[in-house]
Design an enzyme around this catalytic site. Structure first.
Site, PDB file in Angstrom:
ATOM      1  N   ASP A 188       0.882  -1.063   0.221  1.00 21.45           N
ATOM      2  CA  ASP A 188      -0.059   0.303   0.595  1.00 21.45           C
ATOM      3  C   ASP A 188       1.419   1.406   0.278  1.00 21.45           C
ATOM      4  O   ASP A 188       1.524   1.578   1.160  1.00 21.45           O
ATOM      5  CB  ASP A 188      -0.797   0.240   0.634  1.00 21.45           C
ATOM      6  N   THR A 202       2.414 -10.006 -13.164  1.00 23.56           N
ATOM      7  CA  THR A 202       0.820  -9.514 -12.843  1.00 23.56           C
ATOM      8  C   THR A 202      -0.112  -9.259 -14.087  1.00 23.56           C
ATOM      9  O   THR A 202       0.287  -8.843 -14.575  1.00 23.56           O
ATOM     10  CB  THR A 202       0.393  -9.581 -11.885  1.00 23.56           C
ATOM     11  N   PHE A 259      -2.213  -7.668 -13.257  1.00 22.86           N
ATOM     12  CA  PHE A 259      -3.457  -6.398 -12.983  1.00 22.86           C
ATOM     13  C   PHE A 259      -1.595  -4.955 -13.810  1.00 22.86           C
ATOM     14  O   PHE A 259      -1.811  -4.062 -14.368  1.00 22.86           O
ATOM     15  CB  PHE A 259      -3.014  -5.653 -12.033  1.00 22.86           C
ATOM     16  N   GLU A 260      -0.603  -5.947 -13.548  1.00 22.64           N
ATOM     17  CA  GLU A 260       0.345  -5.052 -14.388  1.00 22.64           C
ATOM     18  C   GLU A 260       0.381  -4.892 -15.934  1.00 22.64           C
ATOM     19  O   GLU A 260       0.809  -3.921 -16.326  1.00 22.64           O
ATOM     20  CB  GLU A 260       2.099  -5.723 -13.431  1.00 22.64           C
TER      21      GLU A 260
END
Length: 239
Positions: A144, A217, A219-220
């Site tokens: 985060d 990933t 998402f990446e």
């Protein structure tokens, strides 16, 4: 399994603070598959928190390099790495129960035996359970970033944490981080550079190209198609 975890935050000096968060508030809803994986596979691959150092040889049933991943999300990359590197042992820590369940299910799908998982605060695990100079690598991927300036102190990458990681790495072991938030990448670089005993593995003393050891990933990959950047940092413990 435990019902609560201790979630780390940091004060203005980068020192860890503690507060209790329940899984109920943090975990979200478990799917049937995740619950089934927890019921069936946690007894085999799950590691309960303890206040004594863990014996990795006993935990994995063999003597092999140990890679620790902090915050593995749903576990897809961690399972891929464990499958691609059967010569290494992998320990993953994640505080969100659905992610732990998903990781266990994926691990069983590919029939790997070199992965163990924990559902606890990584900071406390590092302090109490991980023996000094025992890890070949520590991985922290996409933590985060706490975007707001007033929340920057909550970022896990602070000097005390980096020093703790260093004490758990073997000499020659590597701390590998990745983030898709450039200000956090700069923060990581600044903190890592400030702590003695590490060597930046980048040719220009900044960032490294994503190594093949870190899977890309979904998402990446989607972010890259949209022009979003990802920054990898790799630092070796040299003393």
């Amino acid at each position: 399994m435990i019902n609560n975890v201790i979630s780390p935050e940091f004060d203005e000096n980068g020192r860890p603070m503690r507060r209790i968060r329940s899984f109920v508030r943090r975990q979200g809803r478990l799917t049937n598959g995740q619950q089934l994986a927890l019921d069936n596979y946690w007894p085999v691959m799950g590691v309960e928190y303890q206040t004594e150092p863990v014996d990795f040889n006993a935990l994995f049933g063999r003597d092999a390099p140990v890679v620790l991943e902090i915050g593995f999300g749903m576990g897809a990359s961690l399972v891929t790495m464990a499958a691609q590197h059967p010569e290494q042992n992998f320990l993953g820590i994640e505080v969100h129960l659905p992610g732990v369940g998903a990781c266990l299910a994926s691990a069983q799908d590919v029939e790997i035996s070199n992965l163990r998982v924990m559902c606890h605060d990584a900071l406390e695990v590092l302090m109490k359970m991980i023996p000094d100079s025992s890890l070949s690598m520590v991985q922290l991927f996409f933590p985060d970033p706490w975007h707001k300036v007033r929340h920057n102190k909550r970022r896990i990458v602070q000097a005390p944490f980096v020093e703790l990681v260093q004490s758990k790495l073997k000499v020659g072991g590597v701390f590998h981080m990745a983030t898709d938030w450039e200000p956090y990448a700069r923060h990581m670089l600044k903190v890592m550079t400030s702590v003695a005993g590490y060597r930046n593995l980048s040719d220009n003393n900044e960032y490294v190209v994503r190594p093949e050891s870190r899977p890309l990933t979904k998402f990446e990959a989607r972010g890259q198609r949209l022009g979003h950047g990802v920054w990898d940092l790799m630092f070796e413990r040299i003393k």
